[in-house]
Design an enzyme around this catalytic site. Sequence first.
Site, PDB file in Angstrom:
ATOM      1  CG  ASP A  48      -2.151  -0.804   1.071  1.00 24.22           C
ATOM      2  OD1 ASP A  48      -2.397  -1.265  -0.051  1.00 24.22           O
ATOM      3  OD2 ASP A  48      -2.861  -1.000   2.067  1.00 24.22           O
ATOM      4  CE  LYS A  70      -8.464  -0.320  -1.737  1.00 26.59           C
ATOM      5  NZ  LYS A  70      -7.497  -1.279  -1.163  1.00 26.59           N
ATOM      6  CG  MET A 184      -8.003   7.161   6.375  1.00 25.64           C
ATOM      7  SD  MET A 184      -8.710   5.615   5.740  1.00 25.64           S
ATOM      8  CE  MET A 184      -9.747   5.112   7.134  1.00 25.64           C
TER       9      MET A 184
END
Length: 283
Positions: A48, A70, A184
């Site tokens: 990642d 991502k 996030m």
Amino acid sequence: MSPATDRTTDAEFAPGSVALVGGGPGAADLLTVRAMRLLRQADVVYFDRLAPTEDLAVWAPRARLEDVGKRPGHHKVPQSEINRLLVASALAGLRVVRLKGGDPFVFGRGSEEAAACEDAGVPVTVVPGITSAVSVPAAAGIPVTARGISKSFTVVSGHDPLSEEELAGLAQLGGQGGTVVVLMGIGTLGHTAAGLMRHGLDARTPTGLVERGCTPEQRVCLAPLETILLASAVQGIASPAVLVIGEVVRLAPGAELPWSGLTGLTGLTGPAGNQLTDLVDNA
């Protein structure tokens, strides 16, 4: 737990198996010893963007390295395809490492990947990582709990806007002295801050944003809840960042600012003011 799953042992990394490895908050030296051992044996590593990768070719010298990370608003490889790649590589007889930022089971979709392996009869082991929910605030000098200040903390994802019910629950927890940690949450910061105040959390509640925690690029933004959106816009705080809300933020170095509000930030004009206007309008 199915026979195909071994989430706790430190057995030899067998061909035809998958290891879901937590990479920690981003600093290479916060990878666990077990993580390093499995990387050395890996034939393929699917990694990642938030995992430590600067020396991945050295840590996994025999492995093929595949970036499946991502980014906000862009999934380079869909989750279903990642699941398929893990299973297919293992069924081909490879030792597969899935290197994820933080901990695989803390907003990392590790449970979905483990389930895909189990469904295909592929042995899978989970290697815990240091979650950014605790380590990133700590790197900024913010404990998520502190004796006499807070004896609980709640971790939520800010990837999508929180519902009114969720905001009400968090405001109640914060009002009772608990610490709220949002991962996030940059893209929904205005929505979160406004919602918590709307549901009764004191606008003067100390709030901190820690950008790229545990790395040399770490930056910290401290402000009362009512001005954290403004302060973060002025400083240009960007993802990845961890949001911490609660009295524990007062313990951070530099937290002696006047919590009744920031000074010198009103009447902004130019790019900073335009950026702030856009943020507020989209909150």
